[in-house]
Design an enzyme around this catalytic site. Structure first.
Site, PDB file in Angstrom:
ATOM      1  N   HIS A  35      -6.977  -4.066   9.747  1.00 31.22           N
ATOM      2  CA  HIS A  35      -8.177  -4.856   9.441  1.00 31.22           C
ATOM      3  C   HIS A  35      -9.028  -4.978  10.708  1.00 31.22           C
ATOM      4  CE1 HIS A  35      -6.022  -6.911   5.757  1.00 31.22           C
ATOM      5  NE2 HIS A  35      -6.130  -5.604   5.643  1.00 31.22           N
ATOM      6  N   GLU A  58     -17.071   9.996  23.770  1.00 27.39           N
ATOM      7  CA  GLU A  58     -15.769  10.564  23.412  1.00 27.39           C
ATOM      8  C   GLU A  58     -15.578  10.693  21.892  1.00 27.39           C
ATOM      9  OE1 GLU A  58     -13.384   6.328  23.789  1.00 27.39           O
ATOM     10  OE2 GLU A  58     -12.240   8.162  24.019  1.00 27.39           O
ATOM     11  N   HIS A  72      -2.926   1.460   8.407  1.00 24.66           N
ATOM     12  CA  HIS A  72      -4.020   0.673   7.824  1.00 24.66           C
ATOM     13  C   HIS A  72      -4.171  -0.619   8.625  1.00 24.66           C
ATOM     14  CE1 HIS A  72      -6.469  -1.729   5.238  1.00 24.66           C
ATOM     15  NE2 HIS A  72      -5.472  -2.489   4.851  1.00 24.66           N
ATOM     16  N   GLU A 110       0.816  -1.210   0.000  1.00 24.78           N
ATOM     17  CA  GLU A 110       0.000   0.000   0.000  1.00 24.78           C
ATOM     18  C   GLU A 110       0.853   1.265   0.000  1.00 24.78           C
ATOM     19  OE1 GLU A 110      -3.083  -0.264  -0.553  1.00 24.78           O
ATOM     20  OE2 GLU A 110      -3.822  -2.151   0.297  1.00 24.78           O
ATOM     21  N   HIS A 136     -12.937  -4.306   4.083  1.00 28.58           N
ATOM     22  CA  HIS A 136     -11.474  -4.436   4.119  1.00 28.58           C
ATOM     23  C   HIS A 136     -10.865  -3.923   5.428  1.00 28.58           C
ATOM     24  CE1 HIS A 136      -7.436  -3.950   1.751  1.00 28.58           C
ATOM     25  NE2 HIS A 136      -7.224  -4.146   3.037  1.00 28.58           N
TER      26      HIS A 136
HETATM   27  O1  2HA Z   1      -1.714  -7.167   3.269  1.00 25.66           O
HETATM   28  O2  2HA Z   1      -3.618  -5.112   4.289  1.00 25.66           O
HETATM   29  O3  2HA Z   1      -4.415  -3.895   2.079  1.00 25.66           O
HETATM   30  C1  2HA Z   1      -1.588  -5.827   3.422  1.00 25.66           C
HETATM   31  C2  2HA Z   1      -2.926  -5.221   3.314  1.00 25.66           C
HETATM   32  C3  2HA Z   1      -3.340  -4.744   1.992  1.00 25.66           C
HETATM   33 ZN    ZN Z   2      -5.515  -4.408   4.070  1.00 21.93          ZN
END
Ligand code: 2HA
Ligand code: ZN
Length: 275
Positions: A142, A170, A140, A116, A211
């Site tokens: 998950h 909050e 980022h 990414e 995602h």
């Molecule tokens: O594997 O999360 O979006 C990495 C990620 C791709």
């Molecule tokens: Zn991801």
């Protein structure tokens, strides 16, 4: 100073471990980048190498030309950042056009920075400009409950912002600008990078449908705290929706306005609609 001994790399590793411990980084899921301060680069200068080949970023980020980043590696596991940082993490330098990068430390067994990287760098560029250089972290993750909600809530900034604000008092104070939502898109490419960075002009959080989330912040504490707050709120909403379709009571628009006044934040009126 050795890169590994530097406070900034220690902080980076701790954040990666914190994210793993939350359950947000199965396998190689998620990625983290940090835009280094000049003095942090100077501190570890003798431990960097400058002989690796320049490679294409896959995005043009002229405002970040010559800057150094710490980044998790593509295909690497957050679970391995703390025990094997030299295998899992890289320090990269950008060229003076902001088109190419080279690896100056880490990824000792080969590999590239995060898949990414285009998204991360385009977002760093947007946030550097929007915050006068204050924001340095892009993360980022998950996040389980936020992802679950992308199957149930309308994929709009208004729905996600308002529902998550309502779940914990909050929240409007922690993310007063709201949350952006990116519809399902192929990860890792230019298109998702453009879509996300457009949203990051006004928000510090973007949800990627089915995602995960994308967050920006000044430092590791604030950025991890932001992701943690959003995900906790999503967890409360998932629990609530599991019990009932209809909330018996919730925080009302005027109560948000009162909160905003007392806490000195501005909440955009477009999120305070009557339901
Ligand atoms: O594997 O999360 O979006 C990495 C990620 C791709
Ligand atoms: Zn991801």
């Amino acid at each position: 100073m050795k890169v590994l001994e530097s406070p900034i790399m220690q902080g980076f590793m701790r954040m990666a471990q914190d994210g793993f411990d939350q359950g947000w980084h199965e396998r190689n899921g998620g990625n983290l980048t940090y835009r280094m301060k000049r003095e942090e680069v100077e501190q570890v200068w003798e431990d960097l190498r400058f002989d690796a080949p320049w490679q294409e970023i896959g995005a043009s980020v002229p405002e970040l030309a010559g800057e150094f980043f710490i980044a998790t590696g593509s295909g690497k596991y957050f679970r391995n950042v703390m025990p094997f940082p030299e295998d899992s993490v890289a320090v990269v330098e950008l060229d003076d056009a902001g088109e190419k990068y080279r690896i100056c430390w880490g990824l000792v067994n080969g590999g590239r920075p995060t898949s990414e990287l285009p998204s991360h760098l385009m977002n760093h560029q947007v946030k550097k400009k929007a915050t006068g250089g204050r924001h340095r972290v892009i993360y980022h993750a998950h996040t389980t409950n936020v992802i679950a909600l992308t199957f149930v809530l309308p994929l709009t900034d208004e729905a996600f912002t308002r529902e998550l604000w309502e779940m914990a008092t909050e929240c409007p104070v922690v993310f007063p600008d709201g949350i952006g939502v990116v519809p399902w898109m192929v990860p890792g490419g230019h298109a998702i990078a453009v879509e996300t960075s457009n949203l990051m002009e006004k928000y510090d959080v973007a949800v990627w449908a089915h995602h995960g989330i994308f967050c920006s912040g000044e430092d590791f504490d604030l950025t991890f705290g932001l992701a943690h707050t959003v995900e906790k709120s999503a967890e409360i909403l998932v629990k609530t929706l599991s019990m009932t379709q209809h909330k018996r009571q919730t925080i009302q628009p005027d109560q948000f306005r009162e909160l905003a006044k007392d806490f000195g934040v501005t909440l955009p009126e477009r999120f305070l609609f009557e339901k």
